[in-house]
Design an enzyme around this catalytic site. Structure first.
Site, PDB file in Angstrom:
ATOM      1  CB  CYS A  77      -0.992   0.009   1.158  1.00  0.00           C
ATOM      2  SG  CYS A  77      -0.292  -0.208   2.797  1.00  0.00           S
ATOM      3  CG  ASP A 279      -8.192   2.772   0.975  1.00  0.00           C
ATOM      4  OD1 ASP A 279      -7.079   2.209   0.984  1.00  0.00           O
ATOM      5  OD2 ASP A 279      -9.133   2.426   1.709  1.00  0.00           O
ATOM      6  CG  HIS A 281      -5.714  -0.571   1.852  1.00  0.00           C
ATOM      7  ND1 HIS A 281      -5.594   0.747   2.234  1.00  0.00           N
ATOM      8  CD2 HIS A 281      -4.604  -1.192   2.304  1.00  0.00           C
ATOM      9  CE1 HIS A 281      -4.472   0.918   2.901  1.00  0.00           C
ATOM     10  NE2 HIS A 281      -3.844  -0.241   2.948  1.00  0.00           N
TER      11      HIS A 281
END
EC number: 3.4.22.-
Length: 398
Positions: A77, A279, A281
């Protein structure tokens, strides 16, 4: 790292469905140096956010190093966030901050070329393969989580091999940005004696201008400036909040890398005390270049409602990013820092004119004499001797 439900994979919801999630207020939203009036410019705001290149976990790419992982889910990430910050710098470099993306519309060739720099292939200069393997020289095993400073150091080294974008990447040390060092690194002569014969016919080296001393004025190499910081011990110190938010207002802003322990996000702006972030993820399938040489970019733009986090919930380990295409942009950034950051008693970072005398001499990094980035061949830190390693310290705990 949290898991991602399969139903979210590659199913991007048009952001117009989420307009109501932003409150109706008279507050300004700041996104990477641009302001939007939330009450009247929601669609424009969300269009601006969706135009940012969005890099997420991917799966089914060729194994890293030949035998390594074929997905970065669970560990990549921060690398993806670093890619997003760098991609924003390249967008500003080639297309400008005001460039916007429209779904299924033909994009400039520079946009396609930028996107290809980040594809999950070992021969792409900023791929997950190159970043993970260059991280070995930073003491990070492939598959190990990076901190903000580590990803900054990796980007600095990979940029040395990127002749097309030709960025100067400066990563600050000890919370200190040194103006003298940056100008030494970014001011370059447009030609030199050893390259004169290789110049194009229309180069001014072959014209009468070559006799004019003004022809020897240094050019400015576009600057990617990364400032790793620790804004507290276990949590962010509220005294830094206002200065941190001011950084997103600067026209040179590339946002910030950070998030929570082992959980990285790319912060691009704020509304009040809520940070807005992209994000990484979400696990998507590897995308490669198509037969016509272009990349299907539908999964590289987030059309979901932008996510938010209260600034006080941010882990204190962060890295600020700024892009200065020209020297005047850097001079303007220095003025803004003097005005908005250095006015505080407890400063986020320092900006000094001269190289500190107790530091080792500053030597601008140069490309090692190899034919590839070398990242795919790196097995240990010993093989990185040619790099400038005195700055390779982790000042941020993760």
């Amino acid at each position: 790292m949290e898991s991602v439900l399969p139903k979210y994979e590659n199913q991007i919801t048009i952001f117009a469905d989420y307009l109501e999630e932003f409150p109706d207020t008279d507050e300004l939203v700041w996104i990477l140096g641009k302001q939007h009036l939330l009450k009247t410019e929601k669609s424009k705001l969300l269009s601006d956010i969706s135009a940012r290149l969005w890099f997420t976990y991917r799966r089914k790419f060729s194994p890293i190093g030949g035998t390594g992982p074929s997905s970065d889910a669970g560990w990549g990430c921060m690398l993806r966030c670093g890619q997003m910050m760098l991609a924003q710098a390249l967008i500003c470099r080639h297309l400008g901050r005001d460039w916007n993306w429209e779904k299924q519309k033909e994009q400039p060739k520079e946009y396609q070329r930028i996107l290809q720099c980040f594809l999950d292939r070992k021969d792409c200069c900023y791929s997950i393969h190159q970043m993970a393997q260059m991280g070995v020289g930073e003491g990070k095993s492939i598959g190990e989580w990076f901190g903000p400073n580590t990803v900054a150091q990796v980007l600095k080294k990979l940029a040395l091999f990127d002749e097309w974008n030709s960025l100067a990447v400066y990563v600050s040390m000890d919370n200190t940005v040194v103006i003298e060092d940056i100008k030494k690194m970014c001011r370059v002569l447009p030609f030199s004696a050893d390259t004169a014969d290789k110049s194009s016919p229309d180069s001014f080296i072959t014209s009468n201008q070559s006799k004019d001393t003004s022809a020897f004025c240094p050019a400015w190499k576009p600057l990617l400036l990364i400032v790793p910081l620790r804004l507290g011990i276990n949590q962010i110190n509220p005294v830094y909040v206002d200065a941190f938010k001011e950084c997103f207002k600067m026209p040179q802003s590339l946002g910030a890398l950070g998030g929570k322990p082992n959980n990285a996000y790319y912060f691009i702006g704020f509304l009040g005390d809520e940070l807005i972030f992209l994000d990484p993820h979400t696990t998507q399938t590897f995308v490669d270049t198509e037969e016509n040489g272009t990349v299907n970019d539908q999964t590289f733009h987030c059309l979901q409602s932008p996510q938010q986090m209260n600034i006080l919930n941010l882990d204190p380990s962060v890295a600020l990013g700024f892009f200065c295409k020209e020297e005047k942009d850097f001079d303007n950034w220095c003025s803004l820092v003097q005005k908005e950051i250095l006015k505080e008693n407890l400063r986020m970072f320092e900006l000094v004119q001269k190289h500190p005398p107790h530091w080792p001499p500053f030597v601008p990094p140069t490309k090692p004499e190899v034919t590839t980035t070398g990242a795919e061949f790196i097995d240990s830190s010993e093989q990185l001797e040619d790099f400038d390693l005195e700055e390779d310290f982790e000042i941020l705990n993760v």
